[in-house]
Design an enzyme around this catalytic site. Structure first.
Site, PDB file in Angstrom:
ATOM      1  N   ASP A 115     -54.461  56.146 141.592  1.00 26.46           N
ATOM      2  CA  ASP A 115     -55.878  55.865 141.865  1.00 26.46           C
ATOM      3  C   ASP A 115     -56.055  54.727 142.857  1.00 26.46           C
ATOM      4  OD1 ASP A 115     -57.083  56.610 138.500  1.00 26.46           O
ATOM      5  OD2 ASP A 115     -56.441  57.870 140.159  1.00 26.46           O
ATOM      6  N   CYS A 140     -60.156  70.071 141.825  1.00 22.77           N
ATOM      7  CA  CYS A 140     -61.116  69.250 142.578  1.00 22.77           C
ATOM      8  C   CYS A 140     -60.433  68.899 143.899  1.00 22.77           C
ATOM      9  CB  CYS A 140     -61.505  68.022 141.779  1.00 22.77           C
ATOM     10  SG  CYS A 140     -60.138  66.929 141.598  1.00 22.77           S
ATOM     11  N   ARG A 180     -54.784  70.707 139.516  1.00 17.81           N
ATOM     12  CA  ARG A 180     -55.060  70.094 138.206  1.00 17.81           C
ATOM     13  C   ARG A 180     -55.148  71.103 137.057  1.00 17.81           C
ATOM     14  NH1 ARG A 180     -59.193  65.251 139.106  1.00 17.81           N
ATOM     15  NH2 ARG A 180     -58.064  64.397 137.335  1.00 17.81           N
TER      16      ARG A 180
HETATM   17  C1  EPZ Z   1     -56.320  60.958 134.734  1.00 18.11           C
HETATM   18  O1  EPZ Z   1     -56.507  62.288 135.222  1.00 18.11           O
HETATM   19  C2  EPZ Z   1     -57.392  60.118 135.398  1.00 18.11           C
HETATM   20  N1  EPZ Z   1     -58.723  60.609 135.000  1.00 18.11           N
HETATM   21  C3  EPZ Z   1     -57.244  60.202 136.918  1.00 18.11           C
HETATM   22  O2  EPZ Z   1     -58.232  59.358 137.501  1.00 18.11           O
HETATM   23  C4  EPZ Z   1     -55.861  59.668 137.288  1.00 18.11           C
HETATM   24  O3  EPZ Z   1     -55.677  59.784 138.678  1.00 18.11           O
HETATM   25  C5  EPZ Z   1     -54.795  60.490 136.548  1.00 18.11           C
HETATM   26  O4  EPZ Z   1     -55.031  60.438 135.124  1.00 18.11           O
HETATM   27  C6  EPZ Z   1     -53.382  59.958 136.802  1.00 18.11           C
HETATM   28  O5  EPZ Z   1     -53.298  58.619 136.421  1.00 18.11           O
HETATM   29  C7  EPZ Z   1     -59.210  60.254 133.794  1.00 18.11           C
HETATM   30  O6  EPZ Z   1     -58.569  59.548 133.026  1.00 18.11           O
HETATM   31  C8  EPZ Z   1     -60.572  60.750 133.457  1.00 18.11           C
HETATM   32  P1  EPZ Z   1     -52.853  63.881 134.758  1.00 18.11           P
HETATM   33  P2  EPZ Z   1     -55.674  63.519 134.558  1.00 18.11           P
HETATM   34  O7  EPZ Z   1     -53.077  64.912 133.718  1.00 18.11           O
HETATM   35  O8  EPZ Z   1     -55.562  63.301 133.095  1.00 18.11           O
HETATM   36  C9  EPZ Z   1     -50.579  67.591 136.534  1.00 18.11           C
HETATM   37  C10 EPZ Z   1     -59.926  58.769 138.999  1.00 18.11           C
HETATM   38  O9  EPZ Z   1     -59.985  58.691 140.235  1.00 18.11           O
HETATM   39  N2  EPZ Z   1     -50.903  68.270 135.259  1.00 18.11           N
HETATM   40  O10 EPZ Z   1     -51.970  62.702 134.446  1.00 18.11           O
HETATM   41  O11 EPZ Z   1     -56.282  64.778 135.037  1.00 18.11           O
HETATM   42  C11 EPZ Z   1     -51.817  67.395 137.405  1.00 18.11           C
HETATM   43  O12 EPZ Z   1     -52.044  68.561 138.172  1.00 18.11           O
HETATM   44  C12 EPZ Z   1     -59.231  59.952 138.353  1.00 18.11           C
HETATM   45  O13 EPZ Z   1     -60.404  57.920 138.201  1.00 18.11           O
HETATM   46  C13 EPZ Z   1     -50.326  69.511 134.994  1.00 18.11           C
HETATM   47  O14 EPZ Z   1     -49.560  70.044 135.800  1.00 18.11           O
HETATM   48  O15 EPZ Z   1     -54.255  63.302 135.251  1.00 18.11           O
HETATM   49  C14 EPZ Z   1     -51.438  66.231 138.279  1.00 18.11           C
HETATM   50  O16 EPZ Z   1     -50.695  66.667 139.396  1.00 18.11           O
HETATM   51  C15 EPZ Z   1     -58.680  60.922 139.370  1.00 18.11           C
HETATM   52  N3  EPZ Z   1     -50.640  70.142 133.833  1.00 18.11           N
HETATM   53  C16 EPZ Z   1     -50.530  65.383 137.354  1.00 18.11           C
HETATM   54  O17 EPZ Z   1     -50.157  66.241 136.272  1.00 18.11           O
HETATM   55  C17 EPZ Z   1     -51.481  69.591 132.905  1.00 18.11           C
HETATM   56  O18 EPZ Z   1     -51.708  70.217 131.846  1.00 18.11           O
HETATM   57  C18 EPZ Z   1     -51.231  64.170 136.778  1.00 18.11           C
HETATM   58  O19 EPZ Z   1     -52.358  64.620 136.086  1.00 18.11           O
HETATM   59  C19 EPZ Z   1     -52.061  68.329 133.192  1.00 18.11           C
HETATM   60  C20 EPZ Z   1     -51.760  67.685 134.370  1.00 18.11           C
END
Ligand code: EPZ
Length: 418
Positions: free
Chosen positions: A304, A117, A122
């Site tokens: 966030d 996105c 992601r």
């Molecule tokens: C959750 O997203 C939240 N969304 C996000 O909120 C929030 O910004 C994020 O956690 C971090 O706190 C929901 O809970 C629905 P991550 P998520 O997996 O789970 C990398 C908002 O604005 N990663 O912790 O997708 C990823 O690319 C949203 O409310 C991998 O590399 O976040 C990123 O750089 C936006 N491999 C980092 O980890 C994976 O398999 C953090 O992502 C998974 C993630």
């Protein structure tokens, strides 16, 4: 018909706001209802587009969904389909969280890969690696993940990165697996605790020990009634609006500990913060001090709130530095804040430099993601003159009752057709 938010800025904010349930808790909780056929009553569910999408998702998979009030819903019945529809996963990446509960409930799941996105690539590699550790076979075909496991087997899992979604995914998988699972280096966000407490109310056996999550799988599940955790990001957004605009606002129904990273930063910026049992009074009497902010997994400063606090810092005294370490391109708000006269730039090492100014001037700006939109609302409230914000579909995904809440604290804001 698209709409825009029109804000006449420069008015200090007075009044109180009741913070809704957390979007980022409600979404995994709704996905988790797939793990049992029993009836589950969720309360304090925020009225958000993303929540509606997730409820539609579990309905498509066979669950009965009945509204039992403006912010509560009853979800019950058996899963009758383990193929998640492409259009819903494309709409909201959090729907990828149905993968684990579907495998636990039916032994198979077909879920399209979520797209990136506008805040970064992601990937979901940590989700898939963890499921393989628990014995699932994972196949990727036509942009879909096809996962199979007659019965997941508990194991130790180490996350290379404390991903929130991957931790939620594997927590649900471990609860439905046979035997013991320990998740090492998992996310520690308050929403993880909320999901663990919910699963335990269903009959699971989850214990959180700092960065280790211990799960004894294989229990039978019962139904339950559960209240979603208050939204710390929504609460933080309104607090930062006061920090940018001025005034004195009571933010009610908050979870105080989960807001500590922000409240301590805002005290450092010179704002007056008084914490009650579950409310925070925030006052701004003079221009905020500049800050250094680095976003990190919880208990670090939340990514966030990176865009929202950047808005406030465009009006602080002196130079501020904001480093984003969680996502690789979460800067959609920078160009728009520049249009409002902010002295702001972002380097290719994901660092934002801000030279605080006395004022911002209202103009036409566009939201590019949920929290960039929030940053523009904050800038519009503080800015001189009229700010028109388009791209409201992003704001509608992440903030329920935004306009009402702004008007409740005295903002001169309206939503009109463009
Ligand atoms: C959750 O997203 C939240 N969304 C996000 O909120 C929030 O910004 C994020 O956690 C971090 O706190 C929901 O809970 C629905 P991550 P998520 O997996 O789970 C990398 C908002 O604005 N990663 O912790 O997708 C990823 O690319 C949203 O409310 C991998 O590399 O976040 C990123 O750089 C936006 N491999 C980092 O980890 C994976 O398999 C953090 O992502 C998974 C993630």
């Amino acid at each position: 018909m698209s709409e825009k938010l029109i804000i006449q800025g420069g008015k200090s904010l007075e009044g109180s706001i009741d913070v809704p349930g957390a979007k980022n808790s409600a979404l995994p909780l709704i996905a988790a209802t797939l793990i049992t056929d029993k009836s589950i009553h969720l309360k304090n569910v925020p009225g958000l587009k993303d929540v509606k999408t997730m409820l539609q998702m579990v309905q498509e998979l066979g669950k009965r969904v009945e509204s039992t009030g403006s912010n509560s819903v009853r979800i019950s019945g058996a899963v009758s389909n383990n193929e998640a529809p492409m259009e819903l996963v494309r709409k909201m990446r959090a729907s990828f969280l149905v993968l684990a509960p579907l495998i636990c409930r039916t032994g198979k799941a077909e879920v399209p890969l979520p797209g990136g996105c506008n805040i970064g690539t992601r990937p979901v590699d940590l989700h898939l690696e963890g499921l393989k550790d628990l014995g699932a076979t994972i196949e990727q075909r036509d942009g879909k993940i096809i996962a199979r496991a007659d019965k997941l087997q508990g194991s130790d899992i180490f996350f290379d990165y404390p991903s929130v979604g991957a931790t939620e995914q594997l927590l649900m998988a471990a609860v439905g697996a046979r035997g013991r699972t320990r998740l090492y280096n998992g996310a520690q966000e308050p929403e993880i605790r909320d999901l663990a407490e919910f699963l335990n109310e269903l009959g699971a056996n989850v214990s959180l020990d700092g960065s280790i999550i211990n799960v004894e799988g294989g229990q039978e599940f019962n139904g339950t009634t559960y209240e979603v955790l208050p939204d710390r990001i929504a609460a933080g957004t309104y607090m930062l609006a006061v920090g940018a605009t001025g005034g004195s606002v009571n933010v009610e129904s908050v979870d105080i500990p989960s807001l500590k990273p922000l409240t301590l930063k805002l005290k450092k910026a010179g704002l007056k913060i008084v914490e009650g049992d579950n409310s925070i009074r925030i006052e701004k009497t003079e221009r905020p001090e500049n800050l250094e902010v680095i976003t990190l997994p919880y208990p670090g400063f939340p990514t966030d709130l990176q865009a929202p606090i950047t808005s406030m810092l465009t009006l602080a005294k002196g130079k501020s530095v904001i480093k984003e370490t969680v996502f690789d391109s979460r800067f959609g708000h920078v160009a728009e804040l520049s249009k409002m006269g902010a002295d702001i730039s972002v380097t290719n090492s994901s660092t934002v430099f801000v030279e605080g100014k006395n004022s911002l001037r209202g103009t036409e700006v566009e939201a590019t993601d949920i929290r960039a939109g929030a940053a523009l609302v904050i800038a519009g409230l503080a800015g001189e003159g009229k700010t028109e914000i388009t791209g409201l579909k992003h704001l509608d995904r992440g903030y329920s009752k935004l306009l009402e809440h702004l008007q409740e604290i005295g903002a001169n804001a309206e939503r009109v057709d463009t």
